[in-house]
Write a protein that holds these residues in place. Structure first.
Motif, PDB file in Angstrom:
ATOM      1  N   VAL A 102      -2.543 -12.161 -15.475  1.00 55.58           N
ATOM      2  CA  VAL A 102      -1.774 -11.005 -15.930  1.00 55.58           C
ATOM      3  C   VAL A 102      -0.336 -11.148 -15.440  1.00 55.58           C
ATOM      4  O   VAL A 102      -0.102 -11.411 -14.262  1.00 55.58           O
ATOM      5  N   TYR A 103       0.601 -11.015 -16.374  1.00 52.98           N
ATOM      6  CA  TYR A 103       2.009 -11.072 -16.005  1.00 52.98           C
ATOM      7  C   TYR A 103       2.658  -9.763 -16.416  1.00 52.98           C
ATOM      8  O   TYR A 103       2.606  -9.372 -17.582  1.00 52.98           O
ATOM      9  N   ALA A 104       3.244  -9.065 -15.467  1.00 49.80           N
ATOM     10  CA  ALA A 104       3.886  -7.783 -15.756  1.00 49.80           C
ATOM     11  C   ALA A 104       5.357  -7.879 -15.416  1.00 49.80           C
ATOM     12  O   ALA A 104       5.717  -8.224 -14.300  1.00 49.80           O
ATOM     13  N   GLU A 105       6.181  -7.608 -16.415  1.00 53.04           N
ATOM     14  CA  GLU A 105       7.623  -7.753 -16.224  1.00 53.04           C
ATOM     15  C   GLU A 105       8.300  -6.419 -16.469  1.00 53.04           C
ATOM     16  O   GLU A 105       8.240  -5.879 -17.570  1.00 53.04           O
ATOM     17  N   ALA A 106       8.943  -5.896 -15.449  1.00 46.30           N
ATOM     18  CA  ALA A 106       9.607  -4.604 -15.580  1.00 46.30           C
ATOM     19  C   ALA A 106      11.112  -4.805 -15.584  1.00 46.30           C
ATOM     20  O   ALA A 106      11.701  -5.100 -14.556  1.00 46.30           O
ATOM     21  N   LEU A 107      11.710  -4.683 -16.746  1.00 43.84           N
ATOM     22  CA  LEU A 107      13.161  -4.737 -16.842  1.00 43.84           C
ATOM     23  C   LEU A 107      13.656  -3.322 -17.071  1.00 43.84           C
ATOM     24  O   LEU A 107      12.892  -2.462 -17.512  1.00 43.84           O
ATOM     25  N   PRO A 108      14.925  -3.061 -16.784  1.00 51.79           N
ATOM     26  CA  PRO A 108      15.419  -1.703 -16.993  1.00 51.79           C
ATOM     27  C   PRO A 108      15.230  -1.232 -18.432  1.00 51.79           C
ATOM     28  O   PRO A 108      14.988  -0.057 -18.675  1.00 51.79           O
ATOM     29  N   ASP A 137       0.850  -1.183   0.000  1.00 48.63           N
ATOM     30  CA  ASP A 137       0.000   0.000   0.000  1.00 48.63           C
ATOM     31  C   ASP A 137       0.881   1.225   0.000  1.00 48.63           C
ATOM     32  O   ASP A 137       1.306   1.695   1.034  1.00 48.63           O
ATOM     33  N   ALA A 138       1.160   1.720  -1.180  1.00 45.36           N
ATOM     34  CA  ALA A 138       2.080   2.845  -1.283  1.00 45.36           C
ATOM     35  C   ALA A 138       1.406   4.152  -0.895  1.00 45.36           C
ATOM     36  O   ALA A 138       2.050   5.092  -0.489  1.00 45.36           O
ATOM     37  N   GLY A 139       0.087   4.194  -1.008  1.00 42.07           N
ATOM     38  CA  GLY A 139      -0.617   5.423  -0.671  1.00 42.07           C
ATOM     39  C   GLY A 139      -0.276   6.512  -1.657  1.00 42.07           C
ATOM     40  O   GLY A 139      -0.233   6.278  -2.852  1.00 42.07           O
ATOM     41  N   GLY A 140       0.023   7.678  -1.127  1.00 42.21           N
ATOM     42  CA  GLY A 140       0.295   8.921  -1.849  1.00 42.21           C
ATOM     43  C   GLY A 140       0.672   8.887  -3.325  1.00 42.21           C
ATOM     44  O   GLY A 140      -0.195   8.921  -4.187  1.00 42.21           O
ATOM     45  N   ASP A 141       1.967   8.796  -3.626  1.00 41.52           N
ATOM     46  CA  ASP A 141       2.407   9.042  -4.999  1.00 41.52           C
ATOM     47  C   ASP A 141       2.078   7.882  -5.943  1.00 41.52           C
ATOM     48  O   ASP A 141       1.388   6.941  -5.585  1.00 41.52           O
ATOM     49  N   LEU A 142       2.592   7.970  -7.143  1.00 42.97           N
ATOM     50  CA  LEU A 142       2.274   6.961  -8.153  1.00 42.97           C
ATOM     51  C   LEU A 142       2.796   5.585  -7.773  1.00 42.97           C
ATOM     52  O   LEU A 142       2.270   4.577  -8.222  1.00 42.97           O
ATOM     53  N   GLY A 143       3.815   5.538  -6.925  1.00 43.23           N
ATOM     54  CA  GLY A 143       4.390   4.270  -6.524  1.00 43.23           C
ATOM     55  C   GLY A 143       5.141   3.640  -7.674  1.00 43.23           C
ATOM     56  O   GLY A 143       5.382   4.273  -8.690  1.00 43.23           O
ATOM     57  N   ASP A 144       5.520   2.388  -7.528  1.00 38.17           N
ATOM     58  CA  ASP A 144       6.243   1.767  -8.613  1.00 38.17           C
ATOM     59  C   ASP A 144       5.243   1.108  -9.559  1.00 38.17           C
ATOM     60  O   ASP A 144       4.048   1.043  -9.307  1.00 38.17           O
ATOM     61  N   PHE A 145       5.778   0.635 -10.685  1.00 39.43           N
ATOM     62  CA  PHE A 145       4.929   0.106 -11.739  1.00 39.43           C
ATOM     63  C   PHE A 145       4.066  -1.063 -11.236  1.00 39.43           C
ATOM     64  O   PHE A 145       2.869  -1.138 -11.532  1.00 39.43           O
ATOM     65  N   GLY A 146       4.676  -1.951 -10.433  1.00 44.49           N
ATOM     66  CA  GLY A 146       3.938  -3.087  -9.884  1.00 44.49           C
ATOM     67  C   GLY A 146       2.751  -2.625  -9.059  1.00 44.49           C
ATOM     68  O   GLY A 146       1.659  -3.207  -9.119  1.00 44.49           O
ATOM     69  N   GLU A 147       2.983  -1.555  -8.304  1.00 46.45           N
ATOM     70  CA  GLU A 147       1.928  -0.990  -7.460  1.00 46.45           C
ATOM     71  C   GLU A 147       0.775  -0.454  -8.323  1.00 46.45           C
ATOM     72  O   GLU A 147      -0.398  -0.661  -8.039  1.00 46.45           O
ATOM     73  N   GLU A 205      11.268  -4.139 -10.768  1.00 46.25           N
ATOM     74  CA  GLU A 205      10.779  -2.886 -10.221  1.00 46.25           C
ATOM     75  C   GLU A 205      11.213  -1.732 -11.103  1.00 46.25           C
ATOM     76  O   GLU A 205      12.388  -1.628 -11.423  1.00 46.25           O
ATOM     77  N   VAL A 206      10.274  -0.929 -11.544  1.00 47.11           N
ATOM     78  CA  VAL A 206      10.655   0.361 -12.114  1.00 47.11           C
ATOM     79  C   VAL A 206       9.730   1.407 -11.513  1.00 47.11           C
ATOM     80  O   VAL A 206       8.614   1.101 -11.117  1.00 47.11           O
ATOM     81  N   ARG A 207      10.220   2.613 -11.447  1.00 52.91           N
ATOM     82  CA  ARG A 207       9.399   3.679 -10.883  1.00 52.91           C
ATOM     83  C   ARG A 207       8.246   4.000 -11.825  1.00 52.91           C
ATOM     84  O   ARG A 207       8.388   3.966 -13.035  1.00 52.91           O
ATOM     85  N   GLY A 208       7.083   4.266 -11.248  1.00 55.84           N
ATOM     86  CA  GLY A 208       5.936   4.628 -12.054  1.00 55.84           C
ATOM     87  C   GLY A 208       6.116   6.022 -12.626  1.00 55.84           C
ATOM     88  O   GLY A 208       6.628   6.909 -11.963  1.00 55.84           O
ATOM     89  N   ASP A 209       5.745   6.180 -13.903  1.00 48.60           N
ATOM     90  CA  ASP A 209       5.753   7.518 -14.491  1.00 48.60           C
ATOM     91  C   ASP A 209       4.606   7.587 -15.500  1.00 48.60           C
ATOM     92  O   ASP A 209       3.770   6.692 -15.550  1.00 48.60           O
TER      93      ASP A 209
END
Lengths: 211, 374
Positions: B309-315, B243-253, B277-281
């Motif tokens: 659903v499979y979500a893969e975040a690579l750099p 539960d990241a709450g506030g900001d956009l959080g990371d992509f997984g969130e 993990e990548v930062r949400g934008d």
């Protein structure tokens, strides 16, 4: 021949639920609600497959595996958990479980999974595939197979398809390989996960625990 | 790196203001005495020396103020203190050089205070002794032995007492701040515990309500399972802190939140697996929206009982696979309503340079793959 199954879970309701769900597709030879009793009874009755809850008091599922594997290495374990915590799941697979499924699994799928585990195959739920990919993701991919520390490109591909909820059959079709080969890849991944003392794996698990 | 107390403590700033203030006052004092001396009937033999000293004292005071404002940590450096003391020593002997009366006023005491501030008792005494030595060396000049030895005593006392007093003030301030931060920490811990307890109470209440609803709706299978899923999500978020709450959080969130929303509205279980993990934008947000279209489409039209659903975040790239085991369709003869869905996915992806692939055939379900290179 029906598979002989033993159920270990500290939630009575869940045990009876699983038992009812499995019906007579398998032969449930016993159940236990805590670690000590489980180790004793399993060593006595020697089932084919133990359905094992990850979270239990006094050492959890890991302690059960350790208590049984020394005396009866033929007994296979399938971990069941309500937890989505990656470090718990990876820890129990590293302890020797043949696979991991979530407790929300349907009775049908569970029966199929038990059958596979009884034959010595690995069971990778999409979640477990995801966890393993993540655990190995800090380690660079390589075309060759440098025993234990890395996943080969092919293994990674197979895992990725498992995470996408593909069955072994579907993976075989998509990658133009046999189901047997898919099984081999998955077993190799499991072996690497269990045997690798790779620094990154430890660090990763540690890191996850801190979050 | 500045010592943290200089940035944080009001007491520290006040002490510094006092010593720098004394410096400024003594410089003004010196200028007044200098003007009187030069303008007086018995002026010095070399008035130029007096005027130069006045400028020197005022200029150095301005430098001291600048240091006080800009980089106060320099006031602790021995180099600064040595320069300061050297200048004050010159001020002390300037009257002898100029051949006139004393015009230094209180200025020679100011480096003692500055040193006491910067380096405590040791600094204060060291500079006091240096200044006293200079003062004594003036015995060859016009000063008389009695007043000179009195001045020596005053320097040494001033240095020791100023250094000691500032040390005491600092200690008191430090222990006060320590107590304050301990209190603040304790309050924070208590506030967190309270927040968690409140959350737990809320959760227990919501579990009870869910159970009540499940009993009432027990023949509506879809509703019951969706209620159970929602409750499960809430509990998980609480237990494992998804539960990241506030900001956009990371992509997984972002993905988790989106899937939760779709599950609630469309009553189809969504099994989400995320890796990396990548930062949400903005770019990941649009990808999440595209994935949402694909999931809703699967939930509404495929007839499948759940969506994977499979979500893969690579750099280097972020990929989402949306898989259903529903009816599937013939890609070549896509009906117009499906075309619309595909466009709504494509529109979002095109804006972020992404691509989508659809794998499907009648009876074999559908998989939509969405890729965004980073």
């Amino acid at each position: 021949m029906t598979v002989r199954v033993f159920i270990v879970d500290d939630h009575d309701l869940f045990r009876s639920g699983v038992r009812a769900g499995l019906g007579d597709t398998v032969d449930v030879v016993g159940e236990a609600s805590h670690v000590e009793a489980a180790v004793e009874m399993i060593n006595e009755r020697i089932p084919d497959v133990v359905l094992l809850d990850v979270h239990m008091p006094a050492g959890g599922g890991k302690a059960v595996i350790e208590g049984v594997k020394q005396q009866n290495p033929s007994v296979e374990f399938l971990a069941l958990s309500a937890s989505d915590a990656a470090e718990d799941v990876v820890a129990i697979v590293r302890a020797g479980a043949r696979g991991y499924v979530t407790k929300t699994i349907s009775a049908e799928d569970l029966t199929a999974a038990i059958g596979r585990v009884a034959q010595g195959h690995a069971i990778f739920s999409p979640q477990l595939a995801g966890f393993v990919l993540e655990a190995f993701s800090s380690i660079p991919v390589s075309e060759v197979d440098p025993e234990l520390d890395q996943l080969t490109k092919r293994e990674r591909e197979v895992l990725q398809h498992l995470a996408r909820a593909y069955t072994y059959r579907e993976i075989a079709d998509r990658l133009f390989i046999s189901v047997k080969t898919v099984e081999t890849h998955v077993s190799n991944v499991l072996r690497k996960l269990q045997l690798s003392n790779r620094y990154e794996l430890t660090i990763w698990a540690h890191h996850r625990k801190l979050i | 790196m500045q010592p943290p107390e200089e940035q944080t403590s009001d007491a520290e700033r006040t002490l510094r203001r006092v010593v720098v203030g004394y410096r400024v006052v003594s410089a003004v004092w010196l200028v007044l005495l200098g003007v009187i001396s030069v303008a007086g009937s018995q002026g010095p033999e070399r008035p130029g020396v007096v005027v130069a000293t006045m400028f020197l004292a005022v200029g150095w005071s301005l430098v001291t103020i600048a240091i006080h404002v800009r980089s106060p940590h320099l006031m602790r450096s021995w180099l600064f203190l040595a320069l300061d003391t050297g200048l004050a020593a010159w001020v002390l002997i300037a009257p002898d050089v100029s051949g006139g009366e004393n015009f230094y006023g209180g200025y020679p005491m100011s480096p003692v205070f500055l040193a006491a501030y910067g380096r405590g008792v040791v600094g204060g005494l060291a500079v006091a002794i240096a200044m006293a030595t200079v003062q004594l060396s003036r015995l060859v000049g016009p000063a008389d032995p009695t007043s000179s030895s009195a001045a020596v005593l005053i320097y040494v006392f001033a240095g020791a007492i100023a250094g000691w007093a500032m040390g005491v003030l600092r200690d008191a301030d430090r222990s006060r701040r320590k107590a304050e931060s301990a209190l603040a920490r304790e309050q924070l811990v208590r506030a967190r515990a309270e927040e968690r307890a409140e959350m737990a109470a809320h959760l227990h209440d919501s579990v009870l309500q869910t159970l009540a609803l499940i009993q009432r709706e027990s023949d509506n299978h879809a509703e019951v399972s969706s209620l159970a899923r929602r409750q499960e999500r809430e509990l998980r978020a609480w237990l494992y802190g998804h539960d990241a709450g506030g900001d956009l959080g990371d992509f997984g969130e972002q993905m988790r939140r989106m899937c939760a929303g779709v599950e609630d509205v469309h009553h189809v279980p969504i099994d989400l697996v995320t890796v990396g993990e990548v930062r949400g934008d903005m770019s990941t947000e649009l990808l999440v929206q595209a994935a949402r279209e694909a999931i809703i489409n699967a939930a509404k039209h495929s007839g499948a009982d759940h969506v994977a659903v499979y979500a893969e975040a690579l750099p280097e790239r972020v990929t989402v696979f949306v898989r259903d085991r529903g009816s599937g369709f013939d890609l070549a003869g896509v009906p117009p309503d499906r075309q619309g869905i595909r466009e709504s996915i494509m529109n979002r992806l095109e804006r972020i340079g992404g691509r989508a692939f659809v794998r499907t055939s009648v009876g074999a379900g559908t998989e939509v793959e969405m890729v965004v290179e980073r």
